[in-house]
Design a protein around this motif. Structure first.
Motif, mmCIF file in Angstrom:
data_model
loop_
_atom_site.group_PDB
_atom_site.id
_atom_site.type_symbol
_atom_site.label_atom_id
_atom_site.label_comp_id
_atom_site.label_asym_id
_atom_site.label_seq_id
_atom_site.Cartn_x
_atom_site.Cartn_y
_atom_site.Cartn_z
ATOM 1 N N GLU A 140 32.885 45.640 54.026
ATOM 2 C CA GLU A 140 32.050 44.441 53.898
ATOM 3 C C GLU A 140 32.665 43.421 52.946
ATOM 4 O OE1 GLU A 140 29.366 43.578 55.729
ATOM 5 O OE2 GLU A 140 29.785 45.396 56.885
ATOM 6 N N ASP A 151 24.830 42.097 45.315
ATOM 7 C CA ASP A 151 23.508 42.731 45.450
ATOM 8 C C ASP A 151 23.299 43.316 46.846
ATOM 9 O OD1 ASP A 151 22.927 42.103 42.825
ATOM 10 O OD2 ASP A 151 21.662 40.384 43.320
ATOM 11 N N SER A 152 23.801 42.640 47.867
ATOM 12 C CA SER A 152 23.612 43.119 49.252
ATOM 13 C C SER A 152 24.401 44.393 49.542
ATOM 14 C CB SER A 152 23.997 42.031 50.256
ATOM 15 O OG SER A 152 25.407 41.885 50.343
ATOM 16 N N TYR A 186 33.662 39.814 54.219
ATOM 17 C CA TYR A 186 32.985 38.688 53.566
ATOM 18 C C TYR A 186 33.994 37.623 53.145
ATOM 19 C CZ TYR A 186 30.168 36.027 50.252
ATOM 20 O OH TYR A 186 29.534 35.001 49.581
ATOM 21 N N ASP A 191 24.652 37.294 45.241
ATOM 22 C CA ASP A 191 24.009 37.655 46.508
ATOM 23 C C ASP A 191 24.845 38.673 47.273
ATOM 24 O OD1 ASP A 191 21.964 35.887 45.904
ATOM 25 O OD2 ASP A 191 22.624 34.348 47.335
ATOM 26 N N MET A 192 26.160 38.465 47.303
ATOM 27 C CA MET A 192 27.044 39.373 48.024
ATOM 28 C C MET A 192 27.060 40.749 47.355
ATOM 29 S SD MET A 192 30.560 40.667 47.994
ATOM 30 C CE MET A 192 31.269 39.570 46.807
ATOM 31 N N GLN A 227 31.256 49.485 51.659
ATOM 32 C CA GLN A 227 31.443 48.414 50.675
ATOM 33 C C GLN A 227 32.814 47.764 50.837
ATOM 34 O OE1 GLN A 227 30.650 50.632 47.045
ATOM 35 N NE2 GLN A 227 28.624 49.671 46.871
#
Length: 176
Positions: A62, A49-50, A66, A46-47, A59
């Protein structure tokens, strides 16, 4: 100045973590992942892909933010052993880890996003501010060497980091 060295026992924990990670990925690809691997893999996917398609600097920011949202916990409390380098799936499934776990997860997330290994380093050193060994992720983007550290979402150029003395750095295949 850096001196490239042959991989040695110094890098043993990093290499073992990479081996376990490859085994976990192979199990997951066959639909046979263990419960913690599946849980961590879902969060990982999920991470990643986002963040696909975003510019590299976004990137990096993030990925750093994260993982910095997770809790620091020593290996003794987390795994009941003195030093254990968790795979990203293990780290994500527990939502806690120590500095190597944060650094390795950031490194491998950036690799999954397409950063080349020659842009990345996992760096082990002595953090004078914390008073002990510490591990960070370095990434080179647009000619800048950036430091990704736990507990700090600010991305800092390595040249500005004054309280960290590197011992060695590694990629998947090389060491310095």
């Amino acid at each position: 100045d850096e001196l490239k060295v042959k991989k040695s026992k110094t890098f043993h924990r990093w290499d073992k973590m990479l081996e376990r990670y490859a085994v976990q990925e192979a199990r997951l690809a066959k639909g046979r992942g263990r419960i913690n691997e599946k849980r961590g893999s879902k969060l990982w996917d999920d991470m990643i892909d986002s963040l696909k398609g975003l510019d590299p600097v976004t990137q990096i920011k993030e990925v750093n933010s994260y993982f910095n949202a997770f809790t620091y916990q020593s290996d003794i409390k987390n795994y009941d052993i003195k030093d254990y380098w968790a795979t990203p799936y293990q780290f994500l499934s527990r939502a806690k880890g120590d500095c190597e776990d944060f650094a390795a997860a950031k490194y491998l997330a950036l690799r999954a996003l397409g950063f080349h290994s020659n842009q990345l380093r996992l760096v082990v050193g002595y953090d004078r501010a914390r008073g002990g060994a510490h591990t960070v992720t370095l990434v080179v983007v647009n000619g800048h060497v950036l430091t990704l550290d736990i507990g700090d979402n600010t991305i800092v150029e390595m040249a500005a980091v004054k309280m960290f003395d590197p011992f060695y750095s590694v990629t998947e295949s090389e060491g310095w």
